[in-house]
Design a protein around this motif. Structure first.
Motif, mmCIF file in Angstrom:
data_model
loop_
_atom_site.group_PDB
_atom_site.id
_atom_site.type_symbol
_atom_site.label_atom_id
_atom_site.label_comp_id
_atom_site.label_asym_id
_atom_site.label_seq_id
_atom_site.Cartn_x
_atom_site.Cartn_y
_atom_site.Cartn_z
ATOM 1 N N SER A 69 0.944 -1.220 0.169
ATOM 2 C CA SER A 69 0.001 -0.036 -0.032
ATOM 3 C C SER A 69 0.730 1.171 0.014
ATOM 4 O O SER A 69 0.281 2.341 -0.224
ATOM 5 N N GLY A 70 2.185 1.330 0.243
ATOM 6 C CA GLY A 70 2.867 2.295 0.275
ATOM 7 C C GLY A 70 4.275 2.069 -0.097
ATOM 8 O O GLY A 70 4.953 1.006 0.628
ATOM 9 N N TYR A 127 -2.851 0.441 7.267
ATOM 10 C CA TYR A 127 -1.704 1.207 7.242
ATOM 11 C C TYR A 127 -1.583 1.661 5.606
ATOM 12 O O TYR A 127 -1.611 0.632 4.903
ATOM 13 N N GLU A 128 -1.538 2.576 5.266
ATOM 14 C CA GLU A 128 -1.707 3.191 4.005
ATOM 15 C C GLU A 128 -0.258 3.597 3.342
ATOM 16 O O GLU A 128 -0.198 3.575 2.111
ATOM 17 N N ASP A 129 0.344 4.475 3.887
ATOM 18 C CA ASP A 129 1.662 4.934 3.333
ATOM 19 C C ASP A 129 2.833 4.926 4.094
ATOM 20 O O ASP A 129 2.556 5.019 5.639
ATOM 21 N N VAL A 130 4.115 5.306 3.811
ATOM 22 C CA VAL A 130 5.178 5.529 4.469
ATOM 23 C C VAL A 130 6.329 6.325 3.673
ATOM 24 O O VAL A 130 6.248 6.631 2.554
ATOM 25 N N TYR A 186 8.064 7.334 9.105
ATOM 26 C CA TYR A 186 6.698 7.707 9.255
ATOM 27 C C TYR A 186 5.891 6.668 8.499
ATOM 28 O O TYR A 186 5.984 6.674 7.382
ATOM 29 N N VAL A 187 4.958 6.125 9.387
ATOM 30 C CA VAL A 187 3.970 5.374 8.622
ATOM 31 C C VAL A 187 2.632 5.859 8.882
ATOM 32 O O VAL A 187 2.078 6.405 10.252
ATOM 33 N N LEU A 188 1.687 5.972 7.811
ATOM 34 C CA LEU A 188 0.209 6.559 7.980
ATOM 35 C C LEU A 188 -0.697 5.625 7.984
ATOM 36 O O LEU A 188 -0.708 4.664 7.352
ATOM 37 N N LYS A 189 -1.661 5.691 9.077
ATOM 38 C CA LYS A 189 -2.592 4.869 9.102
ATOM 39 C C LYS A 189 -3.897 5.303 8.565
ATOM 40 O O LYS A 189 -3.844 6.736 8.338
#
Length: 284
Positions: A50-51, A93-96, A104-107
């Motif tokens: 996903s990222g 989890y969608e992006d990094v 940094y990891v984005l939920k």
């Protein structure tokens, strides 16, 4: 009579030629051949990739996440074996992104997980912090970290404060040692995309963004709309391109290396594994 008709024909050709000359220059296809990528099929563990990101634009190691497992994966290009570090429990989890040796990891709910890049070599991350309630309530998928400024850019995919048929809001965060705060906001005007393509009649839903280090333009992908949108550094839309669904199965991640080569990751489906497509920058 023949001479008169010849003149009319010539005038028509000139008029058509004049119309063609006013068309926008296709900057994406000029710099990248989106029909001829190098393809890296993902191992089964990254079927739902996903990222993706790189550290300081270095293509030697690709860092990736998938949207069900709280792990940061590390791969070499075209090497099926992956290594990973667990940073959290299962989740969406969608992006990094990596900036200044921090991951940094984005939920999807807007929460951000942060840990030192040095922790990525261990099986489980110990120095982890979760940053909540920084972003407004909504669904988020796209994030980009700028190494030079240290700022993080996040685009909303589906938020109550937005009408995705008119505009999509982005947030610029400044992380520090304890948390992060919103320093600025920006927006993508959907009418500017509509002026180029009709693919956003039901609203624009971005899934990833990255800055081209060569042009400083922003490249924004949408899996829902099957679009690649290019804006200038003030977020004014320059180009919008429909993506071939046979090639771009579900484009979720996007990044550039320091040479300006473009990478787009796709989640898998019933027929195909997840993959990363690499588009080499054309030399001009």
């Amino acid at each position: 009579m023949a001479t008169f008709l010849q003149h009319i024909g010539m005038l028509a050709l000139l008029t058509l030629g004049g119309c063609d000359s006013t068309k926008k220059e296709q900057v994406v296809y000029k710099d990248y051949d989106l029909g001829k990528p190098d393809k890296f099929n993902m191992p089964e563990s990254l079927f739902e990739i996903s990222g993706i990101t790189l550290n300081q634009g270095n293509p030697d190691t690709i860092y990736a996440i998938q949207d069900e497992d709280g792990r940061l994966y590390r791969l070499g290009w075209d090497e099926p074996k992956q290594l990973n570090a667990k940073f959290s429990k299962k989740g969406d989890y969608e992006d990094v992104t990596i900036i200044r040796n921090n991951v940094y990891v984005l939920k999807s709910n807007g929460a951000i997980y942060n840990f030192p890049l040095t922790e990525a070599v261990f099986e489980e991350v110990e120095q982890i912090r979760e940053m909540k309630k920084i972003l407004p309530k909504g669904e988020y998928e796209g994030m980009f970290g700028d190494e030079a400024s240290g700022k993080i850019y996040i685009l909303c995919k589906n938020c109550e404060q937005d009408n995705s048929k008119s505009s999509v809001t982005g947030y610029i965060l400044e992380p520090d040692k304890d948390s992060a705060k919103i320093s600025e906001t920006f927006s993508i005007q959907v009418d500017e995309i509509k002026a180029i393509t009709g693919k956003v009649e039901r609203g624009f839903r971005p899934s990833g963004l990255a800055k081209n280090p060569v042009t400083n333009d922003w490249y924004i992908i949408s899996a829902v709309n099957k679009l690649l949108v290019v804006t200038d550094n003030q977020w004014k839309v320059k180009e919008a391109y429909a993506l071939n669904g046979n090639q771009f199965i579900q484009p979720e991640g996007i990044i550039f290396d320091k040479q300006g080569n473009l990478y787009i990751s796709n989640e898998g489906d019933d027929l195909f594994s997840g993959n990363i497509l690499k588009f080499k920058k054309k030399n001009r």
